[in-house]
Scaffold this active site. Structure first.
Site, mmCIF file in Angstrom:
data_model
loop_
_atom_site.group_PDB
_atom_site.id
_atom_site.type_symbol
_atom_site.label_atom_id
_atom_site.label_comp_id
_atom_site.label_asym_id
_atom_site.label_seq_id
_atom_site.Cartn_x
_atom_site.Cartn_y
_atom_site.Cartn_z
ATOM 1 N NE ARG A 1 -19.491 -34.154 -10.895
ATOM 2 C CZ ARG A 1 -19.068 -33.223 -11.740
ATOM 3 N NH1 ARG A 1 -19.889 -32.287 -12.174
ATOM 4 N NH2 ARG A 1 -17.820 -33.217 -12.154
ATOM 5 C CE1 TYR B 1 -16.347 -40.523 -3.813
ATOM 6 C CE2 TYR B 1 -14.800 -42.304 -4.141
ATOM 7 C CZ TYR B 1 -15.942 -41.806 -3.563
ATOM 8 O OH TYR B 1 -16.657 -42.608 -2.729
ATOM 9 C CD GLU B 2 -17.471 -40.185 -9.430
ATOM 10 O OE1 GLU B 2 -17.430 -39.726 -10.577
ATOM 11 O OE2 GLU B 2 -17.193 -41.363 -9.152
ATOM 12 N N GLY B 3 -15.086 -35.303 -9.393
ATOM 13 C CA GLY B 3 -14.937 -33.839 -9.495
ATOM 14 C C GLY B 3 -14.750 -33.265 -8.111
ATOM 15 C CD GLN C 1 -19.052 -31.561 -7.956
ATOM 16 O OE1 GLN C 1 -20.197 -31.365 -8.360
ATOM 17 N NE2 GLN C 1 -18.260 -32.474 -8.479
#
Lengths: 600, 600
Positions: A296, A440-442, A447
């Site tokens: 992140r 991406y990555e959440g 977040q």
């Protein structure tokens, strides 16, 4: 072709002056990062990215990756050779532990370099970037045997790594995954299932690819408490450490995407592939979060990266392209028209970009220092403080950083007018590449909930209180000095954030939707305050340098002017965001499905 | 494949109820637009777009246009046949004058249909859309002979039209154009030069293409006062009205663009092409602005269109995709997860889109009515009022509408997570297509300056005062009723805009950069207030319908809920924008070229 040169002057300013990295010289690893070494790494790293990686960015976008009938994948022309150079120069080893062949330098340097890589060629940077994420997880949760088997080759970039979370029916909600891990007699597991959106999932640039895969063992709970992490190499590693038998994992297809065409985004089919448990059974999510948190921060840096390279090109274009006249009268009367740089609306977009990129760079490098201090600071108290702050700010760096990064890239494309929309000038690619970082990555919505639903409440709000105190202390110290107006403007914005925090405390227990409906606004508000804090710190250093009679006056004066712009044009949003947040969730949640019907 | 159905229920609500089109029945052309005719046109038009044009949108994006060696251009598969159907059904004739074969219906209907076309297939819609722009200019400035020669075939869409302004070195600053027009003995001109970014510049769907071209006659002043407009047909028209000899204009190449791949964006090379002057020599800019103003409203509609189709797909996805649980406890406990529709952050994005699309649709159709009233209202006073309001709001509709339209399309893509980023689902295309609308027909920075530098000051501020009065009157009427909170919130936002207007008046004379640096903020602020005005008007109608015991309760209740959302989440930005604007241009303009240096 678009241009790129690494903003090394600014990076050195932040590391040497704002963070004063030399003052941490007695911590492990920091002793190697003296200002001359730091400067050399930054300058050489910047040069490498500008000269080797940037020239492949546009061609990589146009060519994309190709999957062949046998499931193999070819990366764009030049990528393999560039990765060889990357590996030979040891760029991947910078901040990795010496025990496994790394250079053991502070993460601050690794992050600085990561920005350059990603500006120069985001799609390329994801191959070593994902490898770093996988390395983090193995370092934290792998057995000693696993570490010795995989880490040296991954850190040297002889092999690369991947993260396998998403499946066709689930991404965010990992409790739903279906990939199975059947225990085998030899202690390994047979992994079977389909993973999608696997960045760098298959390619032709490394001798082996080490997949980290979430899967479920038989009888595991049907929730996130039932997922385990496995290491699944593309080629099973022989006793002597060389890649051996081909494992049962294959690339089924690659996705056609809006951007990052140079990175192979794969569907990976696992068909009884041999895997080994990493860490404890059913504790896979925790291990995955270690990878995820590192990733992140890396994604937040991508927001900065695309904004930076787009900004550099927009500045050059604005100085070159001539249309119209300055509102205050012709700036260059001998020419047929003035450069569009004279137009206040163009300048507004450039200043907005400058204020973001420099503020965000400061935040990312400050964040990298917290990552280092989490492990290396002298006292438990300092380590805890750093851990709290970086935990709290990771979703802000990722979420606000990539939202704003995309907006800046879009605005820089706007500076080009019609030339920004055609692919020739490269501005479209920066926007298309920047877009993925919000997802991406959440996703950034995830977040926002990580920030507001988890981080704010942790340890009775200790992290957010520590943040308020750190910002408040710097404001207090600056008030009354020449920086008073900046400090007071920031204090007001901080007050808005504090009030919004209080509003959450007083209302979210009674109705958690109030938190959910305001989380995204809160994340942006905190991003604005945090970058404002960085600007106050940079302004303080700049002012001191000017007072001391620096030779590089223009640089420091630009810092002060940009800090003022930030206060003028960024901080007012904090109040509006607070008002939206405090409106609560009633009107947001008022309509059911039928309220959204669009049919006739 | 992405879905689309025309939002005909909402269109009918705006036309029949909010605008009460029937009440204008005694104006020319309006007598034909009785509610039953209106409903039939809207429903049939919506069906045509959904069934014929939408299915070609994604394939058109993937295939793009192809230029062949001989300079001819092939449009994507199916476009030609769809255009035949479009022509046969006479969709292009809706609001065109009966004198030249049009149906003479109000522009309100033409605009409503244009939204559907552009949602279904923006790249396709540009072929008839550009034709409409060219028709406007010929109608206003062409000789009777030119009108008779070109208009019937253009209005019937047997032929299409283009606008040729931009050259490689100039777009916004048209005074710099280099294309030459040499007078010939026969009264025609020989046109020579290169035009770029010509939408629909060459294609295989019509028997002739009528180019309207800006060029300079010998000795013309070297400024916008020296440009003239010419009509240059691809095939010179024979005496009998058929296309004859091929003219000296050819497509040199087509651009590779971020989006609208189905539209051929051409470089057109004019090599002594035969052209005829339209209107007076050296008065080309005024003629071009007639085209431009029509086109700008059309582009504003594109902002709405892409937001609408993206929104429809996001709603469907949010109801279908299951991840996680509602914050207030499982909504569907028997399923493994809830639809993401339950998450407040997803709902926030959907509500934000709904509030924009419905408000913007109201504004566009209200704007279309003003276009009609400009020509057709009974009294000179009413005609002037309509002309002032639509002149003032054209840059807002174009500038705010496309900025926000792009933002909404991006947010709707976000609802899809990773699936939004791959091309398969179509969300990327909506974003890529929406992006152009912020750029062409005058970038949004140019719109902001048109609004603040020209329109605000015209006739001593009469237009903005008329706007303030119109909004203020509706607020006054609504206060004290059930709509009081909405009216009061809008009144505050209107007050922010009035204060910002005053600030410009007091400061911009002394330093015009203050105007330039705040213009974009002002345009957004005015967009927010204007959509708020539309929401107040819609809420009033909805409330009356509910009070009268409508059977369609859900529809009108959704209107009221969305109006409340608008007040909660849109209006707070007006205050922040005012603060940014009133910060003035000092920090924006503080840095010279050296302040933007990014090198080492």
């Amino acid at each position: 072709m678009p241009r790129y040169s690494a903003p090394t002057r600014d990076t050195r300013f932040i590391i040497n002056e704002m963070l004063d990295l030399a003052s941490y010289g007695d911590l492990p690893g920091f002793e190697m990062a003296s200002p001359d070494v730091t400067d050399a790494v930054i300058n050489e790293g910047g040069k490498f990215c500008a000269e080797v990686l940037a020239p492949l960015n546009q061609s990589g976008d146009q060519e994309g990756c190709t999957r062949h009938e046998d499931g193999s994948v070819t990366t764009p022309k030049g990528f393999k050779e560039a990765f060889d150079q990357f590996r030979e120069a040891g760029w991947g080893t910078l901040s990795q532990p010496e025990e496994f062949g790394g250079q053991g330098m502070p993460h601050v340097l690794g992050f600085a370099f990561e920005e350059f890589v990603s500006s120069a060629n985001q799609a390329f940077g994801m191959y070593p970037g994902l490898t770093n994420g996988a390395v983090s997880a193995l370092l934290a949760k792998g057995s000693q045997e696993q570490k010795e088997k995989y880490l040296p080759k991954m850190i040297s970039n002889e092999w690369t790594g991947t993260m396998n979370l998403t499946e066709p029916h689930c991404g965010t909600d990992l409790g739903m995954i279906r990939t199975k891990a059947e225990p085998q007699a030899d202690g390994s597991f047979a992994i079977t299932g389909t993973k999608i959106f696997i960045s760098a999932g298959e390619h032709d640039m490394a001798d082996n690819i080490i997949h980290l895969v979430l899967a479920k063992t038989p009888g595991a709970p049907d929730s996130t408490k039932g997922i385990s992490l496995f290491v699944v190499p593309k080629f099973i590693v022989n006793e002597d450490g060389t890649p051996g038998e081909r494992n049962g994992v294959a690339c089924g297809s690659i996705e056609h995407k809006m951007g990052i065409h140079g990175n192979a985004t794969c569907v990976l089919n696992y068909d009884g592939a041999k895997g080994w448990l990493v860490g404890e059974e059913n504790k896979g999510l925790a291990a995955m979060f270690i990878m995820m948190n590192a990733a992140r921060l890396g994604v937040g840096i991508q927001g900065l990266s695309q904004a930076e390279v787009a900004y550099q090109n927009a500045v050059a274009y604005a100085l070159d392209r001539r249309q119209g006249r300055a509102l205050t009268g012709p700036a260059e009367p001998d020419e047929q028209a003035d450069p569009i740089f004279v137009h206040p609306d163009v300048r507004r977009m450039l200043m907005d970009a400058k204020a973001f990129t420099e503020g965000m760079r400061a935040l990312c490098l400050w964040g990298a220092l917290q990552v280092d201090l989490t492990h290396k600071a002298k006292t438990e108290e300092e380590r805890e403080q750093a851990d709290m702050l970086i935990g709290l700010l990771t979703p802000v760096i990722k979420g606000y950083g990539t939202d704003k990064g995309y907006e800046v890239a879009t605005n820089m494309q706007q500076v080009f007018g019609g030339h920004g929309y055609i692919e020739e000038w490269g501005m479209s690619q920066f926007v298309r590449d920047a877009r993925i970082a919000q997802i991406y990555e959440g996703t950034n919505g995830v977040q926002a909930m990580d920030l507001c639903g988890r981080k704010l409440a942790q340890k009775g709000g200790a992290a957010i209180q520590a943040f308020f105190k750190a910002v408040g202390d710097d404001i207090g110290a600056a008030k009354g000095e020449d920086l008073g107006p900046l400090a007071e403007a920031l204090e007001k914005a901080l007050g808005q954030q504090q009030a919004a925090t209080m509003w959450f405390m007083n209302n979210a227990m009674q109705n958690p939707n109030h938190l959910g409906a305001g989380a995204h606004h809160y994340m942006h508000m905190m991003g604005i305050v945090t970058l404002g804090w960085m600007w106050l710190r940079m302004a303080k250093v700049a002012q001191a340098a000017l007072a001391a009679g620096t030779e590089d006056k223009a640089f420091y004066e630009a810092k002060l002017a940009t800090a003022r712009y930030y206060m003028d044009r960024y901080l007012p949003d904090a109040g509006a965001l607070r008002r939206k947040l405090e409106a609560g969730s009633d009107s947001t949640m008022a309509l059911g499905e039928e309220g959204f019907a669009t049919a006739a």
